[in-house]
Enzyme design. Sequence first.
Site: not given
Lengths: 243, 335
Positions: A19, A36, A140
């Site tokens: 996302a 990342k 999360d």
Amino acid sequence: MAAEGAAERDQMVLLKQGAEAKIYSGTFMGRPAIIKERFSKAYRHPDLDKSLTVQRTKAEVRSIMRCRMIGICTPAVYFVDMERHRIYMEHVAASITVREYIADLERSCSANHVSALRPLAEKIGATVGLMHSHNVIHGDLTTSNMLLSRLPKDGPDAGGDTLDGYRLVLIDFGLGYKEGLAEDKGVDLYVLERAFLSTHPNTEALFSVILEHYKLGYGKGAADVINKLEEIRMRGRKRTMVG
Amino acid sequence: MVIAIGFEGSANKLGIGIIKDGVVLSNPRRTYITPPGQGFLPRDTAKHHQDCVLEVLKEALDTAKIDTNDIDIVCYTKGPGMGAPLVSVAVVARTVAQLWKKPLLGVNHCIAHIEMGRLITGAQNPTVLYVSGGNTQVISYSQRRYRIFGETIDIAVGNCLDRFARVLKLSNNPSPGYNIEQMAKRGKKFLELPYVVKGMDVSFSGLLSFIEERANQVLESGEFTPEDLCFSLQETIFAMLIEITERAMAHCGSQEVLIVGGVGCNKRLQEMMGIMADERGAKLFATDERFCIDNGAMIAQAGSEMFRSGQTMAWEDTFCTQRYRTDEVEVTWRD
């Protein structure tokens, strides 16, 4: 610099677009690495976008470091490039997400997959409990953000603290932070509960196993968090009142 | 062929709609509008609905030009919503069902929004962002339930907007959110506000307290204009909503996104969602104020689906409930 950048890009292979970040595989100083890269979101106001990207890159690295210090498996951080919002980290070998693992088990032995998943639920509970006892909030917790990495047979880590030849690795700490309050820990558990039950229907029994082992992993003070969780669940129901 | 009539009155809108096989024959609506600075209270809202329900019913029947004998099913909002307004409308639905000797079905309000959105847009299996005055949920269908992947852990997004509109004393006509949207178009300067995303959940109460506390101070000092504050508020809370929707889409591998609920007719929200969907190669589906905002046709549509799949409701089950979660309903009309 440009040529160097291009050469590096050549070696980076896009694995997945999440996302808010792109995940590449590549190398760092000759070692296989996961890169990342948080990218800018065009829908967001530029000020907000910049502030969130910087905030989350920092938060992620800090939370990973904290977890490693207390013995929770996370990928090792090799290097952080704040200019390009990149984190270079260890490539966790031979891994699948917990989500895939559960889905596979549901397919292969649908009749008793709940009992087959019990050791995994125990491990998840104990790990999150340990993390919370050191005031690290993940932010999360979903089954997509937990990896199971297969350990080499007869390797140094085999046996002991493992799960049928796998170890549990927590990833994706972009929403992570440090906080001692039961409220934040309760919300973290609530997020996990919701993600768990919505992704894997009919696994309520497993979530209670997670909570039992959360208490064990957490130790003193776990009861406060569980009470908070009850409170947050009630709050969660309230919002359906007006439409 | 199914002809259904739907009665909606769970909040400050009263709507009655008639649907024949997915075609809206009529869908009149009245909105209870309070003076600037005030919200709507259950008792006054119920009174409003009681005062105009018969007039709206007549309008719905006249516009649809159908004989009441041809109606197959009477549907009403069972919940969630405000108690007194819900009951005021349900009692009319119960009465006409008996007068016309038709079966009665209680419908979940949130499900009705989703089904109406699917009908109007043709979305097949979208991830749904349901945003209104009382609800903020990210929903996806799986195994005969609309499952809630993310939601607000305190107040709803529309509630946050409405209450900020009260601080600025904006008009509630046609709705506080619409007036904020118009002001935000002229805002330029961005005030950074608390941004709270927890996994796939969001929280607005801290943000609301923050802006309620600071608003007068930054306005008096001339640092920000009311337009700037509306702009900053919209940009921040919509970014939170888009983020959790995107997380849910990534999590479910979804290529369709549908926005429903009253806040869903905000053009800026639709624009932001469109950009996000484009970046993911996904498709955005949205409807306009006729179907986004609470209406009777959506209750009729969800009721038709339930009716077609063979659902019936015993008379003693046709009550109202203020708390009725989206994921409590078994979806018998989808695979």
